[in-house]
Write a protein that holds these residues in place. Sequence first.
Motif, PDB file in Angstrom:
ATOM      1  N   ASN A  70       0.831  -1.201   0.000  1.00 11.42           N
ATOM      2  CA  ASN A  70       0.000   0.000   0.000  1.00 11.42           C
ATOM      3  C   ASN A  70       0.869   1.257   0.000  1.00 11.42           C
ATOM      4  OD1 ASN A  70      -2.920   1.150   0.707  1.00 11.42           O
ATOM      5  ND2 ASN A  70      -1.444   2.247   1.973  1.00 11.42           N
ATOM      6  N   SER A  71       1.914   1.264   0.836  1.00  9.64           N
ATOM      7  CA  SER A  71       2.795   2.430   0.929  1.00  9.64           C
ATOM      8  C   SER A  71       3.562   2.659  -0.368  1.00  9.64           C
ATOM      9  CB  SER A  71       3.772   2.254   2.094  1.00  9.64           C
ATOM     10  OG  SER A  71       3.083   2.210   3.324  1.00  9.64           O
ATOM     11  N   ARG A 125       1.287   4.206  -2.767  1.00  7.80           N
ATOM     12  CA  ARG A 125       1.074   5.607  -2.401  1.00  7.80           C
ATOM     13  C   ARG A 125       2.186   6.478  -2.949  1.00  7.80           C
ATOM     14  NH1 ARG A 125       2.936   7.404   2.185  1.00  7.80           N
ATOM     15  NH2 ARG A 125       2.720   5.449   3.315  1.00  7.80           N
ATOM     16  N   TRP A 126       3.429   5.993  -2.879  1.00  5.63           N
ATOM     17  CA  TRP A 126       4.559   6.778  -3.359  1.00  5.63           C
ATOM     18  C   TRP A 126       4.592   6.872  -4.885  1.00  5.63           C
ATOM     19  CZ3 TRP A 126       8.472   9.845  -1.541  1.00  5.63           C
ATOM     20  CH2 TRP A 126       8.493  10.038  -0.150  1.00  5.63           C
ATOM     21  N   SER A 156      -0.487   6.315  -6.989  1.00  6.81           N
ATOM     22  CA  SER A 156      -1.634   5.516  -7.421  1.00  6.81           C
ATOM     23  C   SER A 156      -2.940   6.084  -6.874  1.00  6.81           C
ATOM     24  CB  SER A 156      -1.475   4.073  -6.942  1.00  6.81           C
ATOM     25  OG  SER A 156      -2.666   3.330  -7.157  1.00  6.81           O
ATOM     26  N   VAL A 181      -5.054   4.153  -3.722  1.00  6.78           N
ATOM     27  CA  VAL A 181      -4.768   4.166  -2.286  1.00  6.78           C
ATOM     28  C   VAL A 181      -4.801   5.602  -1.778  1.00  6.78           C
ATOM     29  CG1 VAL A 181      -3.365   2.068  -2.386  1.00  6.78           C
ATOM     30  CG2 VAL A 181      -2.272   4.290  -2.649  1.00  6.78           C
ATOM     31  N   PRO A 182      -5.172   5.816  -0.503  1.00  6.22           N
ATOM     32  CA  PRO A 182      -5.201   7.176   0.063  1.00  6.22           C
ATOM     33  C   PRO A 182      -3.807   7.797   0.067  1.00  6.22           C
ATOM     34  CG  PRO A 182      -6.428   5.649   1.442  1.00  6.22           C
ATOM     35  CD  PRO A 182      -5.679   4.816   0.446  1.00  6.22           C
ATOM     36  N   ALA A 183      -3.759   9.110  -0.140  1.00  7.57           N
ATOM     37  CA  ALA A 183      -2.478   9.801  -0.286  1.00  7.57           C
ATOM     38  C   ALA A 183      -1.761  10.049   1.029  1.00  7.57           C
ATOM     39  CB  ALA A 183      -2.693  11.128  -1.017  1.00  7.57           C
ATOM     40  N   HIS A 184      -2.514  10.124   2.145  1.00  9.29           N
ATOM     41  CA  HIS A 184      -1.881  10.555   3.393  1.00  9.29           C
ATOM     42  C   HIS A 184      -2.189   9.661   4.585  1.00  9.29           C
ATOM     43  CE1 HIS A 184      -0.380  14.128   1.455  1.00  9.29           C
ATOM     44  NE2 HIS A 184      -1.588  14.474   1.090  1.00  9.29           N
TER      45      HIS A 184
END
Length: 253
Positions: free
Chosen positions: A32-33, A36-37, A40, A43-46
């Motif tokens: 997931n992380s 995020r980087w 994508s 997935v949530p940005a923060h």
Amino acid sequence: MEDWHDLTLTEQVLVRRAVAGHQLGNTPQHVNSALRWTGSPDVPAHRGATVPEQLARVPELAAATLRLVGAGWLTVHRGWYRSDGEQQVTGPELERALADPAVWRYGGPVLSVRATAEGNARWEAVAYPTGRRQQPEWAEFDEDEKAVQICAMESSGWLTGPYGIFADLPTDLAGEGLRAHVAAEIAPLLRFVRAGSIEVHHVADPDSEHFAVVPPDELLDAFCDRELRCDDSAEWGVGFTCGFSPSPDTGLR
């Protein structure tokens, strides 16, 4: 065996964990992380993944692990890497084990992954190509930067709170005086965050896997917030922590 760049992001995360000899637990959060980087939209940005979001990745992760085993990238073992009594898991037993959601969570049955010699060699060819400077040498960091690096290395490392590397906020400071104090305190951390090598997480509930990712431009305000820091909490596992960024470049190494 195909090239590293032919692997999906999920497969690349698994290979990186195999190179380090990690367990499969928490791998869904790492995927997931990494997504995020990459920016994508899926997935949530923060924030990190919730438990249901992590478990939804289990079928994909199980299939990816089986494919990497079949392609000769890695092997799977019961127990911690290099632990006594470590046993390689193969065939139908491996398929059943990987299908168990508990394997992909901390506290469940421990399966660790190990890169094969060929898998490790192919990873190194991309992670450390000839002529590319590797990570800074330890001696290049000052003492404050070393403390931040150690905090990021340790899964139990904390920046604030009763076990944090930063001291509690002075009770006699407020306003601009407080901001100046905190700006100096977090300067070594901010350098790594702005460089994209470390990211900061805020954890509000020690019994939850949820965490919020603090963007660089919000770090000063966040670390000035006495309530968010949890300096006076007696609990371990609340406040601000950090870890190495799972960006495609930083995470690769």
